[in-house]
Design a protein around this motif. Sequence first.
Motif, short mmCIF file in Angstrom:
data_model
loop_
_atom_site.label_atom_id
_atom_site.label_comp_id
_atom_site.label_asym_id
_atom_site.label_seq_id
_atom_site.Cartn_x
_atom_site.Cartn_y
_atom_site.Cartn_z
N ASP A 228 -52.59 -80.90 18.20
CA ASP A 228 -50.99 -80.25 17.55
C ASP A 228 -51.07 -78.72 17.10
O ASP A 228 -50.01 -78.42 17.45
CB ASP A 228 -50.47 -81.06 16.62
CG ASP A 228 -50.00 -82.72 17.61
OD1 ASP A 228 -49.15 -82.51 18.49
OD2 ASP A 228 -50.30 -83.65 16.37
N GLU A 229 -52.05 -78.48 16.53
CA GLU A 229 -52.13 -77.13 16.12
C GLU A 229 -52.20 -76.43 17.26
O GLU A 229 -51.53 -74.71 17.10
CB GLU A 229 -54.16 -77.11 15.38
CG GLU A 229 -53.55 -78.03 13.78
CD GLU A 229 -54.99 -77.47 12.78
OE1 GLU A 229 -55.50 -76.63 13.57
OE2 GLU A 229 -54.91 -78.30 12.52
N ASP B 240 -55.04 -83.89 15.71
CA ASP B 240 -55.04 -82.60 14.97
C ASP B 240 -55.06 -81.58 15.32
O ASP B 240 -54.12 -80.76 15.22
CB ASP B 240 -55.20 -83.03 13.70
CG ASP B 240 -54.98 -84.16 12.74
OD1 ASP B 240 -53.47 -84.99 13.16
OD2 ASP B 240 -55.95 -85.00 12.15
#
Length: 292
Positions: free
Chosen positions: A114-115, A111
């Motif tokens: 992706d950020e 996650d």
Amino acid sequence: MTGYAVSARDVSVRFGDTRAVDEVSLEFAAGEIHGLLGRNGSGKTTLLSTFAALRRPAAGRVLVDGEDPFENERVMEGVCLIRESGDVLELAKIPENLRYFANARPTWDADFADELVDAFELDRRKPVNRLSRGQQSAFGAVVGLASRAPLTVFDEVYLGMDAPSRYRFYDLLLADYVEHPRTIILSSHLISEVERLFAGVAILEEGRVLLAEDADTLRSRGTAVTGPSAAVDTATAGLTVLSTRELGRTKQVTVYGDLDEAALAAARAADLEIDAVPVQDLFVHLTNREPS
């Protein structure tokens, strides 16, 4: 404290008859951000490659988390070295790279990765080698940050980025380090931009350790004394002078060493200006190879 401690004990690395690293002994404490500085050819990249087990020392010993990292699966799972050259799958697109690193690194945060891709505005549709030079550097930073490896090493990875991207990287690194402490080593020529991050600083010069100490201690050793020439000369007598600048009757002397409270009080009583010296300026003076 999280993170891997790193120890180099009398480490030497040779390329033919050349000693790129010459009997280096250094300690990098676990859970801190360290700066490894040096001019081109000082041996920084070669030394870092021994931490990541990409090269075995010709002499001496490297310990990462208390063990020799060479062919050590447990240790190497927790070490991430990102160099200026990339250390990613250049022919693959970003999603394929992210899946590869997710499988290869037990501490990987998908996650967060992706950020970071979004934060650096990277195009997921392109192979990495089709990205601009700065975007490739940014993707290397993504991999290093998202790995959350107990030992994460950035070797000039941010040189290709423009200034906004570099400062975004520094801010992201510091914010994530606060939330997820680990050992981070930064090797950079952009010292003025990154020195605020350092808890400790080591400087290599021609393959040897020039100094290694707490960053605040290093900062305290540099002082710029400015004022009338005669008064400056009196205040700095007997000290190690790194540089001198004169403009008319005004003189500025940069000294290296501790000015005790009495010396500082005397300098201020003489209406002299006392200023701290940035780490970058100290680095330039300490590694100056020009004859004085």
